[in-house]
Design an enzyme around this catalytic site. Sequence first.
Site: not given
Ligand code: ATP
Length: 335
Positions: A117, A199, A202
């Site tokens: 980040k 991965k 969002k």
């Molecule tokens: P950002 O992009 O803002 O970092 P994010 O999409 O990674 O957000 P988070 O809010 O950080 O989402 O994650 C919420 C939950 O979803 C956490 O338990 C995280 O481990 C899980 N998670 C996030 N992305 C993935 C993914 N691509 N596959 C599986 N689990 C995920």
Amino acid sequence: MENTENKKVMLSGIQPSGALHLGNYLGPLRHWPKMIEEFDCYFFLADLHTITVRQEPAALRQQTMTLLASYIACGLDPEKCTLFIQSHVHQHAELGWVLNCYAMFGELSRMTQFKDKSAKHQENVNGGLFTYPCLMAADILLYQPDFVPVGEDQRQHVELCRNIVQRFNGIYGEVFKMPEPYIAKVGARIMSLNMPDSKMSKSIPDGCVYLLDKPEDIARKFKRAVTDSDTERCVRYDPENKPGVANLITIYASVTGKSYGEIEAEFEGKGYGAFKPAVGEAVIETLRPIREETERLLKDRAYLESVYRNGAERASYVAERTLRKVYKKIGFIQK
Ligand code: ATP
Ligand code: LTN
């Protein structure tokens, strides 16, 4: 809804930093509704965490309400678990401060999420982004959970929390229970449909399937999903050589409950032309009821408010008990 049966405790949270996507759903969220039958569960919206990256206030409000509605639409019954908004329970920020003083600069510097980040938001590498895992440790430890169900990317933060527990308990005695990460075997790391080596996230809309996407958009995203350039074009689970196909197989396995072997057999000799739309269809059908229910709940503002108010009341009670104990052990004068 007191934990009178001495059930094991489970806690997790998601940041309302954007719309939920398929990775959030298939990694952690999909497993949570089963857990509320067996465990005493706390699920919260990690709004304090979102401001480590700049947020637009109106959008943050909207995203928070949508995430709450989606939690319920995914099957988190507020009568059977505690659903709350992190900033409504002030003990999170308070214990977060305390734990800052029990986490080391070196260990915080090693966090992959901080490195990622800070590279992505070079104009805003703030102190909160760096100490974020201490607030996450506070989120966890206030409720003394046995398990913390998360996706693979959060394992490192839960490990850091465990280090803090060991250090803190080593000084003051058994104050915190040692939490275990709880990571699904299939779907813990869903990759972007366009870039199968990063991965699904969002913050990267490209290749991301959102829970509230319209069916036609989901279908289009799957049709365009990157597979691989080999000439074989067969549906085989080989994450090293065919990461795009492996990701689609994982998604299909997660939403249908089929094994990798069953999926390979189902598409034998059919190629990607049949496979990609089939995955899209299966995802559309899985997400349809969630989207419809989220949209319905979002219109019932009074209900959502009652859910988060009740949740905050229940969560505060437990959180305050832990915080008092911590303050006492540290040597702060009791009121
Ligand atoms: P950002 O992009 O803002 O970092 P994010 O999409 O990674 O957000 P988070 O809010 O950080 O989402 O994650 C919420 C939950 O979803 C956490 O338990 C995280 O481990 C899980 N998670 C996030 N992305 C993935 C993914 N691509 N596959 C599986 N689990 C995920
Ligand atoms: N850091 C997590 C969200 C989160 C969390 C938590 C998850 C904040 N506090 C406590 C589990 C337990 C994320 O960014 N996905």
